[in-house]
Scaffold this active site. Structure first.
Site, short mmCIF file in Angstrom:
data_model
loop_
_atom_site.label_atom_id
_atom_site.label_comp_id
_atom_site.label_asym_id
_atom_site.label_seq_id
_atom_site.Cartn_x
_atom_site.Cartn_y
_atom_site.Cartn_z
N TYR A 1 5.94 68.01 40.14
CA TYR A 1 6.43 67.60 41.46
C TYR A 1 5.92 68.61 42.47
O TYR A 1 6.05 69.82 42.26
CB TYR A 1 7.96 67.56 41.47
CG TYR A 1 8.57 67.19 42.79
CD1 TYR A 1 8.55 65.88 43.25
CD2 TYR A 1 9.18 68.15 43.60
CE1 TYR A 1 9.12 65.53 44.47
CE2 TYR A 1 9.77 67.81 44.81
CZ TYR A 1 9.73 66.50 45.24
OH TYR A 1 10.30 66.16 46.44
N ASP B 1 0.60 75.52 42.15
CA ASP B 1 1.80 75.31 42.95
C ASP B 1 2.88 76.22 42.36
O ASP B 1 3.51 75.89 41.35
CB ASP B 1 2.21 73.84 42.88
CG ASP B 1 3.49 73.58 43.66
OD1 ASP B 1 4.10 74.55 44.16
OD2 ASP B 1 3.90 72.40 43.76
N LYS C 1 10.62 78.59 48.26
CA LYS C 1 11.82 79.09 47.59
C LYS C 1 12.01 80.61 47.73
O LYS C 1 12.45 81.06 48.77
CB LYS C 1 11.83 78.62 46.13
CG LYS C 1 11.84 77.08 46.05
CD LYS C 1 12.16 76.57 44.67
CE LYS C 1 11.96 75.07 44.53
NZ LYS C 1 13.09 74.24 44.81
N1 HOZ Z 1 14.18 68.27 43.91
C1 HOZ Z 1 14.57 69.55 44.37
C2 HOZ Z 1 14.42 70.62 43.35
N2 HOZ Z 1 13.33 70.53 42.48
C3 HOZ Z 1 15.99 69.45 44.79
C4 HOZ Z 1 16.19 69.93 46.14
C5 HOZ Z 1 17.62 69.79 46.65
O1 HOZ Z 1 18.29 68.81 46.38
O2 HOZ Z 1 18.05 70.71 47.31
#
Ligand code: HOZ
Length: 427
Positions: A144, A239, A267
């Site tokens: 992702y 990434d 992050k």
């Molecule tokens: N899909 C995000 C983490 N891989 C989640 C982000 C969120 O809901 O804060």
């Protein structure tokens, strides 16, 4: 456990926000039940609107490597906020954070700050296309890279959690140049290079997949990608939005000793504030406007608060012994969970790289999306609910990673393992 305030808040939120949330996995749909509305965080703990306390292994999905409201980060932010929250003009804080990032990840000779991981990956791909003058890109099933149209194909994270192979609203034309290979399968990548000779601009990969749960690269896989991209004149983009400063203090690229052409971050570099970055070889970065013709801009890019949170977070992280402490916490959690799972007779497959980990409810150690997707998600859902009731907050999806922070001290880990032992008995 009383969560009546969370219920009330969720009901109201649902009338105003789709699904009551601003990011889908937060709605707990994959695990059933009711999301908790969080009031505050402190160290390793979260407190919900009803005053319940939880040990947190989500940590804002990774960024809070020092735990919630770390005093050094919080104090620096308080001082910064008094000087103004955004200038839309350069500030020295951007250079300070850039220096820190480059010191830890020297393969990034130059970088640009943006506001999210999504922005970082979509721009890195634009840059790769500009540099190679080619259009096609390769991504991996279950990886992702944010929600840019061209990347919403067989993606992990929330898309996998909700069982959506792709998303309506993504024009066919936008994804016609996105090729998908199997993670940990070099042959599938080679086949694409054979099918589209001279057309592939870049491979983008999570060097340790984190968005289908944590799946480490098989031996030789990243090396193979590096070799193939060099031979075919394509760029290799790591990434590291999730792995940056989590798979290793110097990123997955240091752990596996691979030099990517471009890296994307997010992050941890924002210490819990919204930040992303892309960077890499100077020769490529010189194409970015205003030096070069590849356009990318952002009103809030290099935001002083976000920069300061990143500066203080990385500053703490690189102090002697801090990283080791984090790795030890993840390691002892992993081995204790293994022990209690074995004695409960529950098959759990564990993966761990640095400070990120997964416990998969399946018989076979997963190594790609097809093996990950065999996990018993119903069992995971029951485990999730039992853990929450015991005061442990893990990601509400089998297909997301777990994280530890410097605040996950041995007593916190011990309390967690005791909860895991009880939760497994209820399955
Ligand atoms: N899909 C995000 C983490 N891989 C989640 C982000 C969120 O809901 O804060």
């Amino acid at each position: 456990m009383n969560i009546s305030k969370s219920v009330e808040l969720f009901n109201e939120a649902k009338t105003l926000l789709p699904g009551g949330v601003d990011s889908p996995v937060r709605a707990f749909r994959a695990v059933g039940g009711q999301p908790l509305f969080i009031e505050r965080g402190e160290g390793a703990y979260l407190f919900d609107a009803d005053g319940n306390k939880y040990i947190d292994y989500v940590l804002s999905w990774g960024p809070l490597i020092l735990g919630h409201a770390h005093p050094v980060v919080a104090d620096a932010l308080k001082q910064t906020i008094d000087k103004g929250t955004s200038f839309g003009a350069p500030s020295a804080l951007e250079t300070t954070l850039a220096k820190l990032v480059i010191e830890l990840m020297p393969n990034m000779e130059m970088l640009r700050f943006v506001n999210s991981g999504t922005e970082a990956t979509m721009t890195a791909l634009r840059l790769a296309r500009a540099y190679t003058k080619r259009d096609k890109i390769i991504k991996f099933e279950g990886n992702y890279h944010g929600h840019a149209d061209m990347l919403l194909v067989q993606a992990g994270s929330g898309v996998a959690t909700l069982g959506l192979p792709d998303s309506p609203g993504v024009p066919k034309a936008t994804v016609q140049d996105t090729l998908v290979a199997r993670y940990n399968d070099l042959d599938s990548v080679e086949a694409l290079f054979k099918e589209f000779p001279g057309e592939i601009a870049a491979i983008i990969i999570e060097p340790v997949a984190g968005n289908m749960g944590v799946i480490p690269p098989a031996e030789g896989f990243l090396e193979g990608l590096r070799k193939m991209t060099e031979e075919k004149g394509a760029l290799l983009i790591f990434d590291e939005v999730m792995t940056g400063f989590r798979a290793h203090l110097n990123g997955a690229q240091a752990r596996y000793n691979i030099v990517p052409d471009l890296t994307t971050l997010g992050k941890v570099i924002g210490g819990g504030l919204p930040v992303g970055a892309y960077g890499g070889k100077k020769e490529i970065m010189q194409l970015v406007a205003p030096v070069g013709p590849m356009y990318q801009a952002g009103t809030l890019s290099g935001n002083p608060l976000a920069m300061m949170a990143g500066i203080t977070t990385l500053g703490e992280l690189k102090k002697d012994g801090v990283w080791q402490k984090l790795e030890n916490a993840a390691a002892s959690l992993g081995s204790d969970v293994k022990r209690v799972a074995e004695s409960a007779g529950i098959p759990i497959q564990q993966t761990k790289v640095g400070t990120m980990f997964s416990n998969f409810f399946t018989e076979e150690l997963p190594h790609d999306w097809s093996t990950v997707s065999k996990c018993d998600t119903d069992r995971f859902g029951k485990f999730f609910t039992a853990m929450l009731e015991k005061g442990i907050y893990i990601a509400p999806s089998q297909f997301e990673a777990g994280f530890v922070s410097t605040m996950h001290t041995p007593d916190v880990i011990e309390a967690t393992v005791a909860a895991v032992e009880k939760a497994l008995k209820l399955l």
